[in-house]
Enzyme design. Structure first.
Site, short mmCIF file in Angstrom:
data_model
loop_
_atom_site.label_atom_id
_atom_site.label_comp_id
_atom_site.label_asym_id
_atom_site.label_seq_id
_atom_site.Cartn_x
_atom_site.Cartn_y
_atom_site.Cartn_z
N ASP A 89 0.78 -1.25 0.00
CA ASP A 89 0.00 0.00 0.00
C ASP A 89 0.81 1.29 0.00
OD1 ASP A 89 -1.95 -1.94 0.25
OD2 ASP A 89 -2.79 -1.19 2.13
N ASP A 121 -4.60 -0.86 -1.58
CA ASP A 121 -5.88 -0.74 -0.89
C ASP A 121 -6.85 -0.17 -1.94
OD1 ASP A 121 -6.80 -1.22 1.79
OD2 ASP A 121 -6.94 0.94 2.14
N HIS A 174 -10.78 0.60 -2.33
CA HIS A 174 -12.13 0.63 -1.78
C HIS A 174 -13.17 1.20 -2.73
CE1 HIS A 174 -10.36 -0.53 1.96
NE2 HIS A 174 -9.81 0.63 2.23
N HIS A 193 -17.41 2.96 1.17
CA HIS A 193 -16.92 1.72 1.79
C HIS A 193 -17.23 1.68 3.29
CE1 HIS A 193 -13.83 -1.29 3.07
NE2 HIS A 193 -14.26 -1.87 1.96
N HIS A 205 -10.49 7.01 1.72
CA HIS A 205 -9.14 6.83 1.17
C HIS A 205 -9.15 5.72 0.13
CE1 HIS A 205 -9.42 3.74 4.28
NE2 HIS A 205 -8.51 3.07 3.59
N LYS A 254 -7.04 -5.09 -2.82
CA LYS A 254 -7.76 -5.66 -1.68
C LYS A 254 -8.67 -4.61 -1.08
CE LYS A 254 -3.96 -4.40 1.32
NZ LYS A 254 -4.69 -3.35 2.07
N CYS A 288 -2.00 -2.53 7.64
CA CYS A 288 -1.90 -3.48 6.53
C CYS A 288 -0.63 -4.31 6.54
CB CYS A 288 -2.13 -2.75 5.21
SG CYS A 288 -3.85 -2.17 5.11
C1 VGL Z 1 -4.52 0.91 5.81
C2 VGL Z 1 -6.01 1.86 7.25
C3 VGL Z 1 -7.02 1.73 6.34
C4 VGL Z 1 -3.12 0.47 5.55
C5 VGL Z 1 -5.51 0.74 4.88
O1 VGL Z 1 -2.72 0.37 4.37
O2 VGL Z 1 -2.40 0.20 6.54
N1 VGL Z 1 -4.78 1.45 6.99
N2 VGL Z 1 -6.77 1.16 5.15
ZN ZN Z 2 -8.25 1.03 3.66
#
Ligand code: VGL
Ligand code: ZN
Length: 237
Positions: free
Chosen positions: A42, A80, A82, A86, A115, A140, A184
């Site tokens: 990510d 990530d 979404h 979401h 995000h 994901k 993540c």
């Molecule tokens: C993440 C919070 C929400 C991450 C992703 O990549 O760590 N953290 N979505």
């Molecule tokens: Zn996320």
């Protein structure tokens, strides 16, 4: 009893004599082999300075990861990814603010600022990543009702297919870096262990969000699960 130095010296002699595959030992550093894969988690604009869920110093991981990637025969990256509206977005739940939590059918969910919405610039990988050889980009968190911090399993336990992919390609040693350490990266590392992979988190290639003690808890959970915490300088070559 032999102390560690004698053992290392002995191993060195054996390695020098060609009795131990050199791939597994080099001057006390961790050597990479054909089963080693770097999984870059990510490194997306939303998590970088100026992004909607900016991780402090998130951009500092990019040069570390670019250098790391040169050492790995195989590199996988995640995004990530979404839907609008979401379930993990605070804005989806009336009266809720980012960083509050709610209980969902699969457990506790931290609520985030919007995000990494599919197809937006914020969801794009950092333009400063220089890893053209990355062989798989796994998305994901694309199911509207389910989060997926982990690259291996969604929050409700459904598989993303990553463990099967790695096993099919005989990649057994998983090295993780990216954002965020305590979400993540940590969830991916814990699931990698559960799936039987030899698992390393490269600390200086990660940065954390650290909300409600999440960073210390993540490192404690990872240590307990047998995840190895290393620095990029621990790798040979
Ligand atoms: C993440 C919070 C929400 C991450 C992703 O990549 O760590 N953290 N979505
Ligand atoms: Zn996320």
């Amino acid at each position: 009893m032999l102390d560690r130095r004698q053992v290392l010296a002995g191993l060195g002699t054996i390695a020098a004599a060609g009795l131990l595959p050199k791939a597994l030992w080099a001057a006390g550093k961790i050597s990479l082999d054909r089963t080693s894969v770097l999984v870059v988690i990510d490194v997306q604009n939303c998590f970088l300075p100026g992004g909607s869920l900016a991780v402090k110093d998130g951009d500092k991981v990019v040069p570390v990861i670019n250098a790391l990637a040169k050492k790995f025969p195989d590199v996988v990256m995640t995004q990530d990814w979404h839907t609008p509206g979401h379930v993990s977005f605070a804005s989806t739940h009336s009266g809720k603010k980012p960083f509050e939590t709610i209980d969902l059918k699969y457990g506790k969910q931290v609520l985030w600022p919007d995000h990494c919405v599919q197809g937006t610039d914020g969801a794009g990988l950092s333009k400063d990543l220089a890893i053209p050889q990355a062989e798989l980009i796994l998305r994901k968190g694309y199911n509207k009702d389910t989060d997926s911090y982990s690259a291996f399993n969604e929050a409700d336990g459904r598989s993303t297919g990553l463990a099967s992919y790695l096993k099919a390609r005989k990649l057994q040693r998983v090295f993780l870096a990216g954002l965020a350490t305590d979400f993540c990266v940590a969830w991916s590392a814990l699931d990698a262990r559960k799936a039987g992979f030899d698992t390393y988190v490269i600390e200086d290639g990660c940065r954390g969000i650290d909300t409600g003690g999440s960073l210390a808890k993540a490192w404690a959970d990872m240590a307990k699960a047998g995840v190895k915490r290393i620095q990029s300088s621990d790798l040979a070559g």
